[in-house]
Design a protein around this motif. Structure first.
Motif: not given
Length: 217
Positions: A57-73
């Motif tokens: 069995f394989l489980t995959l987790r990813v780390q995602r970057q998202s931008s906040a409302d003020d434009g900063h990460e």
């Protein structure tokens, strides 16, 4: 849509085991493989491909970057995009133990854009197999170098008679068909890369066969 391999650094597997490994005798049933991208880059993941080696069995987790409302990460978050994906239907038998797999983004549980890191969690509950992992791991994203070709005006602006007729009636979903074709292409490339180049020819000696090399029934 053309795909291209994503450069990445694949770390060595880390064994997870409950209890003290020095005092308790037991076979580890979980491995963790982390994948990082160079120079802290992110990628919009389209597909992953690999060859199984006795992982059930394989489980995959990813780390995602998202931008906040003020434009900063905003701080990166780990999310599970694949949970207990079955690689071996029967962990105690050989079926699927050394097969090639291709998993597209359409099969995942969440969005896999702006991925900064990945974590593959491998599980093998059967005590039959002493070692398990995944091999020849490759990640794919959309090719950025291929230019987009424009359509002729008569295709971009159909006549009113053509607009009234739907061309999609009775046709399969285009995204699903594209995803399946991409998976077939990835698996074909991996299989061709692992085929032996040398071929065994006939045993010919001066336009005749060597009798010592022939077998009789």
């Amino acid at each position: 849509m053309a795909l291209e391999p994503v450069p990445c650094a694949i770390k060595n597997p880390v064994v997870l085991q409950v209890g003290d490994m020095k005092t308790e005798i037991g076979r580890p049933g979980v491995l963790v493989i982390d994948v990082l991208f160079p120079h802290s880059q992110t990628t919009d993941l389209q597909a992953i491909a690999f060859r199984n080696y006795y992982t059930a069995f394989l489980t995959l987790r990813v780390q995602r970057q998202s931008s906040a409302d003020d434009g900063h990460e905003s701080p990166s978050k780990w999310v599970t995009c694949l949970r207990n994906f079955c690689l071996m239907p029967h962990p105690h038998t050989e079926e699927g133990s050394q097969s090639y797999f291709s998993i597209s983004r359409h099969q995942m549980l969440c969005d896999v854009d702006q991925v900064a890191a990945m974590r593959f969690i491998l599980r093998q509950p059967s005590p039959v197999w002493l070692h398990f992992t995944i091999e020849e791991l490759q990640l794919f994203s959309l090719c950025q170098k291929s230019p987009q070709k424009g359509f002729p005006a008569w295709l971009s602006h159909p006549s009113p008679q053509e607009q009234s007729t739907s061309l999609h009636d009775g046709l399969p979903d285009a995204d699903r068909v594209s995803s399946e074709l991409q998976q077939m292409w990835i698996l074909t490339e991996m299989l061709q890369a692992n085929q032996p180049v040398a071929r065994i020819g006939r045993f010919d000696i001066e336009d005749s066969y060597d009798l010592n090399l022939l077998s009789y029934t």
